[in-house]
Design a protein around this motif. Structure first.
Motif, PDB file in Angstrom:
ATOM      1  N   THR A 120       0.830  -1.199   0.000  1.00  0.00           N
ATOM      2  CA  THR A 120       0.000   0.000   0.000  1.00  0.00           C
ATOM      3  C   THR A 120       0.867   1.252   0.000  1.00  0.00           C
ATOM      4  OG1 THR A 120      -0.133  -0.133   2.411  1.00  0.00           O
ATOM      5  CG2 THR A 120      -1.954  -1.081   1.167  1.00  0.00           C
ATOM      6  N   GLU A 125      -3.701   2.803   4.791  1.00  0.00           N
ATOM      7  CA  GLU A 125      -3.635   1.584   5.583  1.00  0.00           C
ATOM      8  C   GLU A 125      -4.163   0.371   4.816  1.00  0.00           C
ATOM      9  OE1 GLU A 125      -5.696   2.287   9.207  1.00  0.00           O
ATOM     10  OE2 GLU A 125      -4.355   3.886   9.860  1.00  0.00           O
ATOM     11  N   ARG A 126      -5.217   0.588   4.033  1.00  0.00           N
ATOM     12  CA  ARG A 126      -5.824  -0.516   3.294  1.00  0.00           C
ATOM     13  C   ARG A 126      -6.236  -0.043   1.901  1.00  0.00           C
ATOM     14  NH1 ARG A 126     -10.131  -3.266   7.501  1.00  0.00           N
ATOM     15  NH2 ARG A 126      -8.680  -3.686   9.219  1.00  0.00           N
ATOM     16  N   ALA A 128      -8.641  -0.136  -1.435  1.00  0.00           N
ATOM     17  CA  ALA A 128     -10.092  -0.279  -1.566  1.00  0.00           C
ATOM     18  C   ALA A 128     -10.448  -0.610  -3.005  1.00  0.00           C
ATOM     19  CB  ALA A 128     -10.793   1.010  -1.143  1.00  0.00           C
ATOM     20  N   ASP A 145     -15.665   1.276  -0.564  1.00  0.00           N
ATOM     21  CA  ASP A 145     -15.068   0.026  -0.956  1.00  0.00           C
ATOM     22  C   ASP A 145     -16.187  -0.966  -1.320  1.00  0.00           C
ATOM     23  OD1 ASP A 145     -13.310  -2.168  -1.175  1.00  0.00           O
ATOM     24  OD2 ASP A 145     -13.305  -2.503   0.964  1.00  0.00           O
ATOM     25  N   ASN A 149     -12.463  -4.826   1.994  1.00  0.00           N
ATOM     26  CA  ASN A 149     -12.312  -4.767   3.452  1.00  0.00           C
ATOM     27  C   ASN A 149     -13.670  -4.941   4.127  1.00  0.00           C
ATOM     28  OD1 ASN A 149      -9.363  -3.608   3.512  1.00  0.00           O
ATOM     29  ND2 ASN A 149     -10.493  -2.287   2.118  1.00  0.00           N
ATOM     30  N   CYS A 152     -13.959  -1.704   8.615  1.00  0.00           N
ATOM     31  CA  CYS A 152     -13.169  -0.486   8.444  1.00  0.00           C
ATOM     32  C   CYS A 152     -13.303   0.392   9.672  1.00  0.00           C
ATOM     33  CB  CYS A 152     -13.641   0.295   7.216  1.00  0.00           C
ATOM     34  SG  CYS A 152     -13.481  -0.602   5.658  1.00  0.00           S
ATOM     35  N   ARG A 155     -10.519   6.174   9.922  1.00  0.00           N
ATOM     36  CA  ARG A 155      -9.340   6.520   9.118  1.00  0.00           C
ATOM     37  C   ARG A 155      -9.435   5.904   7.724  1.00  0.00           C
ATOM     38  NH1 ARG A 155      -6.491   5.410  14.039  1.00  0.00           N
ATOM     39  NH2 ARG A 155      -6.349   3.247  13.341  1.00  0.00           N
ATOM     40  N   ASN A 156      -9.845   4.635   7.674  1.00  0.00           N
ATOM     41  CA  ASN A 156      -9.982   3.970   6.382  1.00  0.00           C
ATOM     42  C   ASN A 156     -10.967   4.709   5.487  1.00  0.00           C
ATOM     43  OD1 ASN A 156      -9.976   0.849   8.193  1.00  0.00           O
ATOM     44  ND2 ASN A 156      -8.216   1.885   7.291  1.00  0.00           N
ATOM     45  N   GLN A 159      -9.480   7.870   4.069  1.00  0.00           N
ATOM     46  CA  GLN A 159      -8.538   7.540   2.998  1.00  0.00           C
ATOM     47  C   GLN A 159      -9.274   7.096   1.736  1.00  0.00           C
ATOM     48  OE1 GLN A 159      -6.064   4.624   4.944  1.00  0.00           O
ATOM     49  NE2 GLN A 159      -5.362   6.113   6.474  1.00  0.00           N
ATOM     50  N   ASP A 232     -17.798   0.978   3.901  1.00  0.00           N
ATOM     51  CA  ASP A 232     -16.947  -0.175   4.155  1.00  0.00           C
ATOM     52  C   ASP A 232     -17.239  -1.259   3.121  1.00  0.00           C
ATOM     53  OD1 ASP A 232     -18.866  -2.389   5.514  1.00  0.00           O
ATOM     54  OD2 ASP A 232     -19.480  -0.373   6.135  1.00  0.00           O
TER      55      ASP A 232
END
Length: 358
Positions: A120, A125-126, A128, A145, A149, A152, A155-156, A159, A232
Motif C-alpha cells: 500500500t 492503511e488498506r 479499496a 469500498d 475490506n 473499516c 481513518r480507512n 482515505q 466499508d
C-alpha cells in the motif's frame, strides 16, 4: 500518448483465454498505442491471437499453465502467486515489466496478491475496490469500498474518500468531486460512531480537492446527486449486488411483459429505441473495470462474466489511470490532508442508540 504495456491475466474469468484476448484486441483497435503482456498458456493464447493479427504485433506472451480457481481461498492462491497467471501478471507490475495488470479472476486472490506484491502507498492503511456505477446524472458515480475490506474504521473511510475523489477527477473530470458517506439517513446524527468520526475529519479538512457533502442513503446511489460514495467493503458489496440484481429484475420484467401478448410485442417494436437505451445503460459491460486504489501500482478487476467489450473497457480504465498517474494524485492529496488528521479517530463501526437509527 505513449503508455507502458498492460499485463493481462489471460486465464482468468468465466471463459478465460478467448474472451480476454478478444477484449485486448478490441481495446487495441480502439487505441492503437496499447501494448500487452499476455500471461497464460502459450499455445492457447497463440491460437486465440490467430484471429486477431492486429494484437499479435503489440503483444508478448508470458507462458504459464497454472490458474487460480474462482472458488479458491485467497490464502491458498497466495502461496501460488509465483506460478499462476494472475500472480505473474501482478508481479509484472512490481518488476516494471508492465504498467498495470488486468484480471477477471478470483477477486479475493487478486486483492491478496496485489497487496503483497505492490504494497500500500504511504499514508494508506488498506487498499479499496472502487467501481463506476450508472446514474441519472451526466456522469457515473464512483463507489468504494466494494468488498476488499469487510471491517473499516474512520481513518480507512477518510482515505477511501481521498482515493475516490482522485479517481473521479480522472475519469469524470470534476475538479472538486462531491463526496458522501453511505449511511442509513442524511441527518448529521444518524449512523455509527465510525461514520460520525469520518464525517468530522472530512468536514474539517482543508486543502483537499473534493467537496464533502455529508451522508447519502442507499436509494440515492444512482440518482447522480454526488460523484463519490464511500462505505466499508461489507456494506458496499451488499449495495452493489442489490443494484445489479435490481437491474436484472427490471430488464427481465420488461422482457416478460413485452412477450406476454401480440399487443405487447407490437408495443415493444414501437418502444424499441427506448428499451435499447435502457439496456445499454444497465449493461454491466459498459461500466466494467473495478480498481484497487491505494497500491503502489495499477490493478484492475474485470467482472468474471464480462464480454470482450467489458474486458476492453477494463483495459481502457487501466490505461486511463496510468496516463493520469492516479498514484501521484492520491499521494498529493494525502500530503494536503496531513498526517495528524490521518491519525484521527480509529473506532470501528459500533451501534448507536436506537433513536439515532430510526
Amino acid at each position: 500518448m505513449s503508455l507502458p504495456r498492460i499485463a493481462v491475466d489471460a486465464m482468468g474469468g468465466d471463459e478465460g483465454v478467448r474472451v480476454m484476448v478478444e477484449g485486448a484486441a478490441l481495446a487495441r483497435r480502439r487505441h492503437d498505442q496499447f501494448k500487452f503482456l499476455l500471461v497464460g498458456d502459450k499455445a492457447r493464447i497463440e491460437a486465440a491471437l490467430a484471429n486477431h493479427p492486429g494484437l499479435s504485433g503489440a503483444s508478448e506472451i508470458l507462458h504459464c499453465e497454472d490458474v487460480v480457481a474462482g472458488d479458491e481461498k485467497p490464502s491458498k492462491a497466495l502461496r501460488r502467486a509465483k506460478t499462476t497467471s494472475m500472480g505473474l501478471a501482478v508481479n509484472a507490475v512490481k518488476k516494471g515489466d508492465a504498467g498495470a495488470a488486468v484480471s477477471a479472476g478470483n477477486t479475493g486472490a487478486l486483492m491478496a496478491m496485489s497487496k503483497l506484491a505492490l504494497r500500500t502507498m504511504p499514508g494508506i492503511e488498506r487498499p479499496a475496490l472502487a467501481a463506476l456505477l450508472p446514474t441519472l446524472g451526466e456522469t457515473d458515480v464512483i463507489m468504494l469500498d466494494l468488498g476488499a475490506n469487510r471491517e473499516c474504521d474512520a481513518r480507512n473511510l477518510v482515505q477511501f474518500a481521498i482515493m475516490g475523489a482522485a479517481y473521479a477527477r480522472i475519469v469524470n473530470g470534476q475538479p472538486r468531486p462531491r463526496v458522501r458517506l453511505l449511511n442509513i439517513g442524511t441527518e448529521e446524527t444518524k449512523g455509527t460512531d465510525m461514520l460520525q468520526d469520518a464525517a468530522g475529519v472530512l468536514k474539517s479538512a482543508r486543502g483537499l480537492e473534493l467537496a464533502f457533502e455529508g451522508f447519502v442513503e442507499a436509494d440515492k446511489i444512482n440518482r447522480g446527486e454526488c460523484d463519490v460514495i464511500v462505505t466499508d467493503g461489507f456494506s458496499g458489496n451488499i449495495a452493489l449486488k442489490a443494484i445489479e440484481g435490481a437491474a436484472r429484475f427490471v430488464t427481465d420484467l420488461l422482457k416478460n411483459a413485452f412477450a406476454s401478448s401480440v399487443r405487447s410485442k407490437i408495443g415493444f417494436l414501437v418502444s424499441r429505441p427506448a428499451t435499447e437505451l435502457l439496456r445499454h445503460h444497465l449493461d454491466p459491460n459498459n461500466h466494467n473495470g473495478a480498481v484497487f486504489l491505494g497500491l503502489n501500482g495499477v490493478v484492475v478487476k474485470s467482472h468474471g462474466s464480462a464480454s470482450a467489450k467489458g474486458v476492453a473497457n477494463a483495459v481502457a480504465v487501466a490505461a486511463r489511470l496510468l496516463a493520469d498517474d492516479i498514484t501521484d494524485r492520491i499521494r498529493h492529496d494525502l500530503t494536503e490532508l496531513g498526517t495528524e488528521q490521518l491519525r484521527g479517530p480509529g473506532r470501528r463501526a459500533t451501534a448507536r442508540p436506537a433513536a439515532a437509527a430510526e
